[in-house]
Scaffold this motif. Structure first.
Motif, mmCIF file in Angstrom:
data_model
loop_
_atom_site.group_PDB
_atom_site.id
_atom_site.type_symbol
_atom_site.label_atom_id
_atom_site.label_comp_id
_atom_site.label_asym_id
_atom_site.label_seq_id
_atom_site.Cartn_x
_atom_site.Cartn_y
_atom_site.Cartn_z
ATOM 1 N N SER A 168 -53.724 35.668 -9.912
ATOM 2 C CA SER A 168 -53.100 34.609 -9.123
ATOM 3 C C SER A 168 -51.893 34.062 -9.867
ATOM 4 N N SER A 169 -51.099 33.238 -9.169
ATOM 5 C CA SER A 169 -49.916 32.643 -9.811
ATOM 6 C C SER A 169 -50.319 31.788 -11.011
ATOM 7 N N LYS A 170 -51.430 31.053 -10.878
ATOM 8 C CA LYS A 170 -51.887 30.218 -11.988
ATOM 9 C C LYS A 170 -52.301 31.077 -13.181
ATOM 10 N N GLU A 171 -52.999 32.161 -12.913
ATOM 11 C CA GLU A 171 -53.421 33.056 -14.001
ATOM 12 C C GLU A 171 -52.209 33.694 -14.687
ATOM 13 N N ILE A 172 -51.208 34.060 -13.887
ATOM 14 C CA ILE A 172 -49.974 34.633 -14.450
ATOM 15 C C ILE A 172 -49.267 33.581 -15.306
ATOM 16 N N ALA A 173 -49.201 32.355 -14.783
ATOM 17 C CA ALA A 173 -48.541 31.262 -15.511
ATOM 18 C C ALA A 173 -49.220 31.023 -16.861
ATOM 19 N N ASP A 174 -50.544 31.009 -16.865
ATOM 20 C CA ASP A 174 -51.300 30.797 -18.103
ATOM 21 C C ASP A 174 -51.065 31.940 -19.093
ATOM 22 N N ALA A 175 -51.060 33.174 -18.587
ATOM 23 C CA ALA A 175 -50.896 34.344 -19.457
ATOM 24 C C ALA A 175 -49.513 34.395 -20.087
ATOM 25 N N LEU A 176 -48.497 33.970 -19.325
ATOM 26 C CA LEU A 176 -47.111 34.040 -19.819
ATOM 27 C C LEU A 176 -46.630 32.716 -20.400
ATOM 28 N N ASN A 177 -47.505 31.694 -20.358
ATOM 29 C CA ASN A 177 -47.166 30.371 -20.895
ATOM 30 C C ASN A 177 -45.934 29.772 -20.204
ATOM 31 N N ILE A 178 -45.920 29.904 -18.881
ATOM 32 C CA ILE A 178 -44.867 29.299 -18.076
ATOM 33 C C ILE A 178 -45.534 28.502 -16.957
ATOM 34 N N SER A 179 -44.754 27.729 -16.208
ATOM 35 C CA SER A 179 -45.336 26.907 -15.149
ATOM 36 C C SER A 179 -45.615 27.742 -13.900
ATOM 37 N N VAL A 180 -46.536 27.242 -13.083
ATOM 38 C CA VAL A 180 -46.843 27.909 -11.817
ATOM 39 C C VAL A 180 -45.593 27.940 -10.934
ATOM 40 N N LYS A 181 -44.826 26.860 -10.975
ATOM 41 C CA LYS A 181 -43.595 26.792 -10.181
ATOM 42 C C LYS A 181 -42.629 27.910 -10.584
ATOM 43 N N THR A 182 -42.538 28.154 -11.889
ATOM 44 C CA THR A 182 -41.651 29.227 -12.372
ATOM 45 C C THR A 182 -42.124 30.586 -11.867
ATOM 46 N N VAL A 183 -43.442 30.796 -11.880
ATOM 47 C CA VAL A 183 -44.002 32.050 -11.359
ATOM 48 C C VAL A 183 -43.649 32.208 -9.885
ATOM 49 N N GLU A 184 -43.764 31.116 -9.128
ATOM 50 C CA GLU A 184 -43.462 31.176 -7.699
ATOM 51 C C GLU A 184 -41.985 31.495 -7.457
ATOM 52 N N VAL A 185 -41.119 30.957 -8.306
ATOM 53 C CA VAL A 185 -39.682 31.262 -8.201
ATOM 54 C C VAL A 185 -39.447 32.753 -8.459
ATOM 55 N N HIS A 186 -40.117 33.265 -9.478
ATOM 56 C CA HIS A 186 -39.992 34.697 -9.779
ATOM 57 C C HIS A 186 -40.498 35.539 -8.607
ATOM 58 N N ARG A 187 -41.620 35.121 -8.019
ATOM 59 C CA ARG A 187 -42.185 35.870 -6.893
ATOM 60 C C ARG A 187 -41.218 35.869 -5.706
ATOM 61 N N TYR A 188 -40.590 34.730 -5.474
ATOM 62 C CA TYR A 188 -39.603 34.644 -4.390
ATOM 63 C C TYR A 188 -38.432 35.587 -4.652
ATOM 64 N N ASN A 189 -37.943 35.582 -5.905
ATOM 65 C CA ASN A 189 -36.813 36.438 -6.257
ATOM 66 C C ASN A 189 -37.168 37.928 -6.155
ATOM 67 N N ILE A 190 -38.420 38.252 -6.518
ATOM 68 C CA ILE A 190 -38.885 39.642 -6.405
ATOM 69 C C ILE A 190 -38.859 40.089 -4.947
ATOM 70 N N LEU A 191 -39.384 39.231 -4.054
ATOM 71 C CA LEU A 191 -39.387 39.544 -2.627
ATOM 72 C C LEU A 191 -37.966 39.767 -2.113
ATOM 73 N N LYS A 192 -37.062 38.902 -2.554
ATOM 74 C CA LYS A 192 -35.671 38.984 -2.103
ATOM 75 C C LYS A 192 -35.019 40.284 -2.585
ATOM 76 N N LYS A 193 -35.232 40.618 -3.870
ATOM 77 C CA LYS A 193 -34.613 41.821 -4.438
ATOM 78 C C LYS A 193 -35.182 43.100 -3.842
ATOM 79 N N LEU A 194 -36.474 43.066 -3.497
ATOM 80 C CA LEU A 194 -37.110 44.257 -2.935
ATOM 81 C C LEU A 194 -37.043 44.287 -1.403
ATOM 82 N N ASN A 195 -36.406 43.238 -0.841
ATOM 83 C CA ASN A 195 -36.244 43.142 0.615
ATOM 84 C C ASN A 195 -37.600 43.164 1.331
ATOM 85 N N LEU A 196 -38.540 42.367 0.807
ATOM 86 C CA LEU A 196 -39.873 42.258 1.393
ATOM 87 C C LEU A 196 -40.041 40.860 1.982
#
Length: 215
Positions: A168-196
């Motif tokens: 989950s986003s929270k688990e990713i945030a904990d593993a990478l020591n970043i905020s959940v919000k940052t993970v969500e931003v990355h997920r949004y950017n991934i979707l945009k770059k992959l046109n999903l």
């Protein structure tokens, strides 16, 4: 001629031992140390100042791309040869951007690795034939190299690897020591770059993709 001193950084013991054996049987090379992590590779490079570091990208903790940047900072005379299972040109590009002089895949032959070591030691850059062939195909097909997968950052690739494993986003945030919000931003950017369109499409893309998002 003095032997080229080499530090091997790979998290698989058998891979390190095999490379050491192969390289030490050639009179041009001598392996001075082996490392299983990025952090250890940096410390060994600082201490030993090897001519070349053979750097695997996927290392536990600090990855090979980050370790490359640090080694170039602390031992600027050391050349870096990136090595990985990944055959996407984006990985080679990111390694070169961080200071590596060359990149070969683990599909490369012993002869090609030797050639790469000699080339980068002489101050030239070297990209293996497999990557060059893929780049050629992209140019011929008209594929935009800065779109899709090639536009993803290293962090975004790491996050895709976690998503692939069902985190989950929270688990990713904990593993990478970043905020959940940052993970969500990355997920949004991934979707945009992959046109999903959404997270479900991303999961489907990852599951159906033959690409290596982790090692």
């Amino acid at each position: 001629m003095e032997k080229i001193t080499i530090l091997i950084a790979d998290d698989h013991t058998l891979v390190r031992e095999t490379w050491s054996f192969i390289l030490n049987t050639d009179p041009r090379f001598t392996v001075v140390a082996e490392s299983g992590s990025g952090e250890e590779a940096i410390e060994l490079a600082k201490k030993l100042r090897p001519n070349v570091v053979i750097m695997d990208i996927n290392l536990p903790g600090m990855n090979g791309i980050e370790a490359t940047q640090q080694i170039r900072k602390y031992s600027p005379g050391t050349k870096i040869l990136g090595v990985s299972l990944h055959t996407q040109p984006t990985y080679a590009r990111k390694m070169i951007q961080k200071g590596a002089m060359g990149y070969v895949t683990k599909n490369s032959s012993r002869e090609e690795m030797f050639k790469a070591l000699m080339e980068i030691q002489s101050g030239k850059k070297y990209i293996c034939e497999e990557i060059k062939n893929i780049l050629s195909e992209q140019v011929i097909s008209g594929e935009d190299q800065q779109s899709g997968l090639n536009a993803l950052s290293q962090r975004e690739i790491e996050i895709i690897a976690f998503i692939k494993k069902g985190h989950s986003s929270k688990e990713i945030a904990d593993a990478l020591n970043i905020s959940v919000k940052t993970v969500e931003v990355h997920r949004y950017n991934i979707l945009k770059k992959l046109n999903l369109k959404n997270a479900a499409a991303l999961v489907n893309f990852i599951n159906n993709s033959q690409l290596e998002f982790d090692n």
